[in-house]
Design a protein around this motif. Structure first.
Motif, PDB file in Angstrom:
ATOM      1  N   LYS A  15       0.842  -1.198   0.000  1.00 41.56           N
ATOM      2  CA  LYS A  15       0.000   0.000   0.000  1.00 41.56           C
ATOM      3  C   LYS A  15       0.874   1.244   0.000  1.00 41.56           C
ATOM      4  O   LYS A  15       1.993   1.236   0.511  1.00 41.56           O
ATOM      5  CB  LYS A  15      -0.947   0.009   1.199  1.00 41.56           C
ATOM      6  CG  LYS A  15      -0.302   0.116   2.543  1.00 41.56           C
ATOM      7  CD  LYS A  15      -1.374   0.146   3.633  1.00 41.56           C
ATOM      8  CE  LYS A  15      -0.731   0.302   5.010  1.00 41.56           C
ATOM      9  NZ  LYS A  15      -1.753   0.382   6.083  1.00 41.56           N
ATOM     10  N   SER A  16       0.377   2.271  -0.637  1.00 44.34           N
ATOM     11  CA  SER A  16       1.006   3.568  -0.863  1.00 44.34           C
ATOM     12  C   SER A  16       1.983   3.562  -2.038  1.00 44.34           C
ATOM     13  O   SER A  16       2.480   4.620  -2.438  1.00 44.34           O
ATOM     14  CB  SER A  16       1.717   4.103   0.386  1.00 44.34           C
ATOM     15  OG  SER A  16       2.984   3.502   0.558  1.00 44.34           O
ATOM     16  N   ALA A  18       2.970   2.909  -6.129  1.00 48.25           N
ATOM     17  CA  ALA A  18       2.325   3.120  -7.425  1.00 48.25           C
ATOM     18  C   ALA A  18       2.342   1.819  -8.211  1.00 48.25           C
ATOM     19  O   ALA A  18       3.275   1.019  -8.097  1.00 48.25           O
ATOM     20  CB  ALA A  18       3.049   4.215  -8.203  1.00 48.25           C
ATOM     21  N   ASP A  63      -8.889  10.588  -7.678  1.00 47.39           N
ATOM     22  CA  ASP A  63      -7.838  11.062  -6.767  1.00 47.39           C
ATOM     23  C   ASP A  63      -6.636  10.131  -6.781  1.00 47.39           C
ATOM     24  O   ASP A  63      -5.512  10.550  -6.457  1.00 47.39           O
ATOM     25  CB  ASP A  63      -8.394  11.187  -5.342  1.00 47.39           C
ATOM     26  CG  ASP A  63      -8.972   9.887  -4.817  1.00 47.39           C
ATOM     27  OD1 ASP A  63      -9.009   9.718  -3.588  1.00 47.39           O
ATOM     28  OD2 ASP A  63      -9.402   9.042  -5.642  1.00 47.39           O
ATOM     29  N   ARG A  64      -6.837   8.884  -7.194  1.00 44.37           N
ATOM     30  CA  ARG A  64      -5.717   7.941  -7.183  1.00 44.37           C
ATOM     31  C   ARG A  64      -5.549   7.162  -8.482  1.00 44.37           C
ATOM     32  O   ARG A  64      -4.496   6.585  -8.729  1.00 44.37           O
ATOM     33  CB  ARG A  64      -5.895   6.954  -6.027  1.00 44.37           C
ATOM     34  CG  ARG A  64      -5.905   7.586  -4.646  1.00 44.37           C
ATOM     35  CD  ARG A  64      -5.928   6.535  -3.552  1.00 44.37           C
ATOM     36  NE  ARG A  64      -7.132   5.689  -3.651  1.00 44.37           N
ATOM     37  CZ  ARG A  64      -7.114   4.435  -4.057  1.00 44.37           C
ATOM     38  NH1 ARG A  64      -5.974   3.859  -4.395  1.00 44.37           N
ATOM     39  NH2 ARG A  64      -8.232   3.745  -4.100  1.00 44.37           N
ATOM     40  N   ILE A  79      -2.482   3.369 -10.680  1.00 40.42           N
ATOM     41  CA  ILE A  79      -3.012   3.629  -9.346  1.00 40.42           C
ATOM     42  C   ILE A  79      -1.853   4.191  -8.510  1.00 40.42           C
ATOM     43  O   ILE A  79      -0.782   3.590  -8.436  1.00 40.42           O
ATOM     44  CB  ILE A  79      -3.539   2.349  -8.663  1.00 40.42           C
ATOM     45  CG1 ILE A  79      -4.535   1.619  -9.557  1.00 40.42           C
ATOM     46  CG2 ILE A  79      -4.194   2.705  -7.324  1.00 40.42           C
ATOM     47  CD1 ILE A  79      -4.996   0.276  -8.995  1.00 40.42           C
ATOM     48  N   GLN A  80      -2.080   5.346  -7.911  1.00 38.09           N
ATOM     49  CA  GLN A  80      -1.068   5.940  -7.053  1.00 38.09           C
ATOM     50  C   GLN A  80      -1.717   6.865  -6.043  1.00 38.09           C
ATOM     51  O   GLN A  80      -2.323   7.874  -6.447  1.00 38.09           O
ATOM     52  CB  GLN A  80      -0.036   6.719  -7.884  1.00 38.09           C
ATOM     53  CG  GLN A  80       1.077   7.320  -7.035  1.00 38.09           C
ATOM     54  CD  GLN A  80       2.183   7.939  -7.857  1.00 38.09           C
ATOM     55  OE1 GLN A  80       2.015   8.214  -9.049  1.00 38.09           O
ATOM     56  NE2 GLN A  80       3.322   8.166  -7.227  1.00 38.09           N
ATOM     57  N   PRO A  81      -1.640   6.581  -4.759  1.00 33.78           N
ATOM     58  CA  PRO A  81      -1.052   5.393  -4.148  1.00 33.78           C
ATOM     59  C   PRO A  81      -2.064   4.249  -4.055  1.00 33.78           C
ATOM     60  O   PRO A  81      -3.270   4.483  -3.952  1.00 33.78           O
ATOM     61  CB  PRO A  81      -0.698   5.895  -2.751  1.00 33.78           C
ATOM     62  CG  PRO A  81      -1.792   6.884  -2.452  1.00 33.78           C
ATOM     63  CD  PRO A  81      -2.120   7.543  -3.760  1.00 33.78           C
ATOM     64  N   GLU A  83      -4.175   1.282  -2.367  1.00 29.64           N
ATOM     65  CA  GLU A  83      -4.757   1.025  -1.058  1.00 29.64           C
ATOM     66  C   GLU A  83      -5.176  -0.444  -0.987  1.00 29.64           C
ATOM     67  O   GLU A  83      -5.349  -1.104  -2.010  1.00 29.64           O
ATOM     68  CB  GLU A  83      -5.972   1.930  -0.824  1.00 29.64           C
ATOM     69  CG  GLU A  83      -5.636   3.408  -0.784  1.00 29.64           C
ATOM     70  CD  GLU A  83      -6.847   4.294  -0.544  1.00 29.64           C
ATOM     71  OE1 GLU A  83      -7.985   3.757  -0.550  1.00 29.64           O
ATOM     72  OE2 GLU A  83      -6.665   5.515  -0.349  1.00 29.64           O
ATOM     73  N   ASP A  86      -7.912  -1.810  -3.116  1.00 29.03           N
ATOM     74  CA  ASP A  86      -7.735  -1.886  -4.562  1.00 29.03           C
ATOM     75  C   ASP A  86      -7.434  -3.309  -5.025  1.00 29.03           C
ATOM     76  O   ASP A  86      -7.371  -3.562  -6.236  1.00 29.03           O
ATOM     77  CB  ASP A  86      -6.596  -0.966  -5.011  1.00 29.03           C
ATOM     78  CG  ASP A  86      -6.886   0.501  -4.741  1.00 29.03           C
ATOM     79  OD1 ASP A  86      -5.917   1.255  -4.506  1.00 29.03           O
ATOM     80  OD2 ASP A  86      -8.074   0.891  -4.734  1.00 29.03           O
TER      81      ASP A  86
END
Lengths: 115, 112
Positions: A15-16, A18, A63-64, A79-81, A83, A86
Motif C-alpha cells: 500500500k502507498s 504506485a 484522486d488515485r 493507481i497511485q497510491p 490502497e 484496490d
C-alpha cells in the motif's frame, strides 16, 4: 485469433506504492474499456475510451486512478497510491466501435494484491 | 443500482443435465448480453439479445428475454464439465453510449 493482451498477469504491491497496468486491444478496435472485478462480483466499469478520448470515467476514483490511451491504441491504467481495497482483478476489453450492440472482447486480466 | 441481478448465485448439476440461470433488471434496456468467465480468466461473450427479440439460440445455449417482466434467462442444454464457469448478464440502457452494466453472476458447477 486476435486477442486482447494485458500485462502483468499478476502484481503484488505494498500500500502507498504506485502500480501500472497495460492493455493492448485487438487491432482496429476503437473502443477500449477498463473494468475492476472484486472477487465474487461482476466487472465494474472504470473508464471507457473511444479512440484516444475518454467517453465515460464516472466510476474512476480520480484522486488515485488515472488512465490514458495516447495514440488511440494501447492503454495504461495507473493507481497511485495503492490502497488495500484496490486488491481486485483489472480487466481490459475492446470492441470494434462504440455502442452497446457490439460485443466486448476481454483480456485475461491483471490480478492485483495490495499488502 | 440499475445492474442486472442473476439468480441463482450458485448452481450445481450433473453432466448431461440442463442448467437455467436468470437475470432481472429494473429499467428499459437496449439489449442484454450473456458472458462466461472461467476461473481467474477474462470474460467471453456468449449471446446478445435485443429488446425487440424474444429468443435466441447458439449451439447448446438458448436465451429468452421478457421485457414485460424485465428478465432474461440463459439455458444450457446437455451440460458438460467444461461448462463449469461463472455466467454474467450485462444490460445496456437507452441513455448510455455503449456502456454495459454487469450483474454479480451465477456460478455453475457441472459434475462429471
Amino acid at each position: 485469433e486476435a486477442e486482447v493482451a494485458q500485462s502483468p498477469r499478476y502484481k503484488i504491491t505494498e500500500k502507498s506504492q504506485a502500480v501500472a497496468f497495460w492493455c493492448d486491444p485487438i487491432s482496429g478496435h476503437a473502443t477500449l474499456y477498463w473494468y475492476r472485478q472484486i472477487l465474487g462480483q461482476g466487472p465494474e466499469l472504470l473508464v471507457q475510451f473511444q479512440d484516444e478520448s475518454v467517453v465515460d470515467d464516472s466510476q474512476l476514483p480520480k484522486d488515485r486512478f488515472s488512465a490514458e490511451r495516447l495514440k488511440g491504441v494501447d492503454s495504461t491504467l495507473k493507481i497511485q497510491p495503492a490502497e488495500l481495497g484496490d486488491s481486485a482483478m483489472y480487466l481490459c476489453a475492446s470492441s470494434p466501435r462504440q455502442g452497446s450492440s457490439y460485443e466486448q472482447y476481454f483480456g485475461p486480466g491483471t490480478r492485483l494484491t495490495v499488502t | 443500482s440499475q445492474q442486472g441481478e442473476e439468480d441463482p448465485q450458485a448452481l450445481s448439476i450433473q453432466e448431461g443435465e440442463n442448467a437455467t440461470m436468470n437475470c432481472s433488471y429494473k429499467t428499459s434496456i437496449n439489449n442484454l448480453q450473456w458472458y462466461r468467465q472461467n476461473s481467474g480468466r477474462g470474460l467471453v461473450h456468449l449471446i446478445l439479445i435485443r429488446s425487440n427479440e424474444r429468443e435466441k439460440h447458439s449451439g447448446r445455449l438458448r436465451v429468452t428475454l421478457d421485457t414485460s417482466k424485465k428478465s432474461s434467462s440463459l439455458l444450457i442444454t446437455a451440460s458438460r464439465a467444461a461448462d463449469t464457469a461463472s455466467y454474467f448478464c450485462a444490460t445496456s440502457y437507452n441513455t448510455n453510449a455503449g456502456k454495459s452494466t454487469f450483474g454479480d453472476g451465477t456460478t455453475l458447477t457441472v459434475k462429471p
